[in-house]
Scaffold this motif. Structure first.
Motif, mmCIF file in Angstrom:
data_model
loop_
_atom_site.group_PDB
_atom_site.id
_atom_site.type_symbol
_atom_site.label_atom_id
_atom_site.label_comp_id
_atom_site.label_asym_id
_atom_site.label_seq_id
_atom_site.Cartn_x
_atom_site.Cartn_y
_atom_site.Cartn_z
ATOM 1 N N THR A 217 15.800 23.376 -64.321
ATOM 2 C CA THR A 217 15.635 24.445 -63.325
ATOM 3 C C THR A 217 14.352 25.223 -63.598
ATOM 4 N N GLY A 218 13.358 24.550 -64.171
ATOM 5 C CA GLY A 218 12.143 25.240 -64.573
ATOM 6 C C GLY A 218 10.974 24.997 -63.649
ATOM 7 N N SER A 219 9.779 24.938 -64.211
ATOM 8 C CA SER A 219 8.563 24.746 -63.422
ATOM 9 C C SER A 219 8.568 23.407 -62.693
ATOM 10 N N LEU A 220 9.295 22.433 -63.210
ATOM 11 C CA LEU A 220 9.338 21.121 -62.573
ATOM 12 C C LEU A 220 10.302 21.074 -61.397
ATOM 13 N N ALA A 221 11.180 22.061 -61.290
ATOM 14 C CA ALA A 221 12.149 22.106 -60.188
ATOM 15 C C ALA A 221 11.755 23.127 -59.125
ATOM 16 N N THR A 222 10.650 23.823 -59.370
ATOM 17 C CA THR A 222 10.198 24.897 -58.488
ATOM 18 C C THR A 222 8.668 24.826 -58.418
ATOM 19 N N VAL A 223 8.065 25.816 -57.763
ATOM 20 C CA VAL A 223 6.610 25.895 -57.787
ATOM 21 C C VAL A 223 6.122 26.292 -59.181
ATOM 22 N N GLY A 224 6.902 27.089 -59.878
ATOM 23 C CA GLY A 224 6.530 27.523 -61.213
ATOM 24 C C GLY A 224 7.545 28.483 -61.794
ATOM 25 N N PHE A 225 7.603 28.572 -63.095
ATOM 26 C CA PHE A 225 8.442 29.476 -63.874
ATOM 27 C C PHE A 225 9.899 29.048 -63.891
ATOM 28 N N GLY A 226 10.506 28.873 -62.735
ATOM 29 C CA GLY A 226 11.869 28.373 -62.688
ATOM 30 C C GLY A 226 12.898 29.422 -62.348
ATOM 31 N N THR A 227 14.134 28.967 -62.135
ATOM 32 C CA THR A 227 15.256 29.850 -61.808
ATOM 33 C C THR A 227 16.074 30.115 -63.077
ATOM 34 N N ALA A 228 17.042 29.258 -63.387
ATOM 35 C CA ALA A 228 17.803 29.452 -64.630
ATOM 36 C C ALA A 228 16.891 29.335 -65.850
ATOM 37 N N LEU A 229 15.989 28.364 -65.836
ATOM 38 C CA LEU A 229 15.063 28.248 -66.956
ATOM 39 C C LEU A 229 14.037 29.382 -66.940
ATOM 40 N N GLY A 230 13.816 29.962 -65.767
ATOM 41 C CA GLY A 230 12.989 31.164 -65.698
ATOM 42 C C GLY A 230 13.643 32.331 -66.425
ATOM 43 N N VAL A 231 14.964 32.424 -66.327
ATOM 44 C CA VAL A 231 15.701 33.452 -67.084
ATOM 45 C C VAL A 231 15.515 33.218 -68.579
ATOM 46 N N VAL A 232 15.619 31.957 -68.989
ATOM 47 C CA VAL A 232 15.410 31.612 -70.400
ATOM 48 C C VAL A 232 13.983 31.966 -70.825
ATOM 49 N N ARG A 233 13.014 31.614 -69.987
ATOM 50 C CA ARG A 233 11.609 31.929 -70.302
ATOM 51 C C ARG A 233 11.412 33.441 -70.469
ATOM 52 N N GLN A 234 12.056 34.220 -69.586
ATOM 53 C CA GLN A 234 11.889 35.665 -69.667
ATOM 54 C C GLN A 234 12.556 36.229 -70.913
ATOM 55 N N LEU A 235 13.722 35.705 -71.268
ATOM 56 C CA LEU A 235 14.363 36.125 -72.517
ATOM 57 C C LEU A 235 13.450 35.844 -73.706
ATOM 58 N N ALA A 236 12.825 34.675 -73.697
ATOM 59 C CA ALA A 236 11.912 34.328 -74.789
ATOM 60 C C ALA A 236 10.704 35.261 -74.801
ATOM 61 N N ALA A 237 10.167 35.553 -73.621
ATOM 62 C CA ALA A 237 9.010 36.451 -73.526
ATOM 63 C C ALA A 237 9.357 37.854 -74.019
ATOM 64 N N ASN A 238 10.615 38.258 -73.816
ATOM 65 C CA ASN A 238 11.078 39.581 -74.258
ATOM 66 C C ASN A 238 11.467 39.605 -75.735
ATOM 67 N N ASN A 239 11.331 38.452 -76.389
ATOM 68 C CA ASN A 239 11.750 38.295 -77.795
ATOM 69 C C ASN A 239 13.256 38.505 -77.960
ATOM 70 N N ASP A 240 14.014 38.181 -76.925
ATOM 71 C CA ASP A 240 15.471 38.317 -76.958
ATOM 72 C C ASP A 240 16.180 36.981 -77.164
ATOM 73 N N LEU A 241 15.436 35.883 -77.210
ATOM 74 C CA LEU A 241 16.060 34.568 -77.277
ATOM 75 C C LEU A 241 16.002 34.008 -78.696
ATOM 76 N N LYS A 242 17.165 33.682 -79.223
ATOM 77 C CA LYS A 242 17.220 32.971 -80.502
ATOM 78 C C LYS A 242 17.143 31.468 -80.279
ATOM 79 N N LEU A 243 17.929 30.974 -79.310
ATOM 80 C CA LEU A 243 18.012 29.533 -79.090
ATOM 81 C C LEU A 243 18.573 29.266 -77.706
ATOM 82 N N VAL A 244 18.046 28.233 -77.029
ATOM 83 C CA VAL A 244 18.660 27.750 -75.800
ATOM 84 C C VAL A 244 19.165 26.330 -76.035
ATOM 85 N N TYR A 245 20.453 26.127 -75.816
ATOM 86 C CA TYR A 245 21.019 24.785 -75.799
ATOM 87 C C TYR A 245 20.898 24.251 -74.368
#
Length: 364
Positions: free
Chosen positions: A173-201
């Motif tokens: 659900t990321g940049s490959l499924a959209t024009v860019g950034f993504g939907t669900a994977l966009g949420v993951v990307r934003q968590l990572a950018a906020n330094n809130d993400l430990k790990l995504v399975y």
């Protein structure tokens, strides 16, 4: 490491369109030209491009390319309207479960008549119509970034302790499924950018392996901490590991919040419910079809048996085996915690009311 351009699923300038052939990933990054609506239909149907938002933008821009090159053959505004309507209706048949293409078609068709009321010059009419269709590209990216912000904020607020978060996602659900950034994977990307993400399975996503081929490709590219699991491992993962949220995309959301997404989503929702893990849908409002009241009205696409019986052309099943290969399943609204859109985060039972209210504000 690939350069950033490899994560563009769509490249466009007026008269020219190419798409990253996702059938070749992760082995090769190959862009294929789309010269016509028929080229786009084939690319969508064969899944050279996939992901509901990307399907819609690819379809719309293929029409823009064909309209641009056919303008000298169209002798009247009425002829343009007829051509555009026919081509949009054709594009909507490529993968019918992904509602974004039909939504985009309806939006453009609704624009044709009002545009003719204010623009009577044929050449300028075509230019204005091309401008309108090209805006789908920038709107998708802006919507995805909003979804990422709303989703990351919601998941963080639901876990107020300072620890970093672990989430699970499904399919790509990321940049490959959209024009860019993504939907669900966009949420993951934003968590990572906020330094809130430990790990995504993330799941491998059989039978088409969008997770192992495409999500893995994106996460490795962006250096986001990750771990891939087989689809059948999700239950044990939720029982033994701290999972703070499950976030997935959508190909169609109905008025009551029922959601069609990649096959395997429904069982993840059941598992999340049992293990008391919030289950989120991340999708633009173009994936929400308020004309469908429940998930029972969603047409589920059936895919070829070879997707299950072969991998990269190599047979992995007994010759002659019979298969059932639905591309999607429907997750009932009762299993969904919230639906994350570009306009905010809504409970399934308030979705229709909130969206109708937003539409009313826009129209006034």
């Amino acid at each position: 490491m690939q350069d950033n351009q490899t994560l563009q699923s769509i490249r466009y300038q007026r008269g020219l369109l190419s798409i990253l052939d996702q059938l070749q990933l992760p082995d090769e990054s190959v862009y294929i030209p789309i010269h016509s609506v028929d080229d786009a239909w084939k690319a969508i149907h064969t899944m050279s491009i996939r992901g509901a938002p990307a399907i819609a933008v690819c379809g719309v821009l293929s029409l823009a390319v064909e309209l641009h090159h056919s303008r000298s053959k169209l002798e009247s505004i009425a002829a343009v309207q007829h051509f555009v309507t026919d081509q949009l209706n054709y594009l909507s048949t490529a993968r019918p479960t992904a509602v974004n293409m039909a939504e985009a078609a309806a939006t453009i068709i609704d624009y044709l008549i009002p545009l003719s009321d204010k623009q009577v010059d044929l050449s300028l009419y075509i230019d204005d119509l091309l401008d309108f269709m090209e805006k789908f590209l920038e709107h998708d990216l802006a919507d995805n970034r909003s979804i990422g912000r709303y989703g990351a904020e919601t998941i963080r607020n639901n876990n107020p302790s300072p620890q970093q978060l672990t989430v699970l996602t499904h399919c790509n659900t990321g940049s490959l499924a959209t024009v860019g950034f993504g939907t669900a994977l966009g949420v993951v990307r934003q968590l990572a950018a906020n330094n809130d993400l430990k790990l995504v399975y993330f799941t491998e996503t059989r039978p088409y392996n969008q997770g192992s081929r495409l999500t893995a490709y994106e996460l490795v590219h962006d250096r986001i901490p990750h771990s891939m699991i087989c689809d059948s491992m999700a239950g044990l993962l939720m029982r033994t590991q701290p999972i703070h949220a499950v976030v997935v995309g959508a190909d169609c959301v109905t008025a009551n919040g029922d959601t069609a997404n990649k096959i395997g989503t429904y069982q993840l929702a059941i598992l999340a419910k049992y293990h008391h893990i919030p289950f989120y849908i991340a999708a633009p409002t173009t994936s929400i079809d308020l004309t469908k009241k429940t998930g029972a009205e969603i047409v589920i696409e059936q895919r070829p048996s070879r997707e299950m019986t072969t991998i990269k052309g190599i047979n992995i099943a007994a010759e002659g085996v019979q298969v059932w290969n639905p591309a999607f399943d429907v997750t009932p609204a009762a299993l969904i915690t919230s639906i994350i859109t570009e306009h905010g985060v809504f409970k399934p039972d308030e979705l229709e009311e909130k969206l109708l209210s937003l539409q009313k504000k826009v129209s006034t």
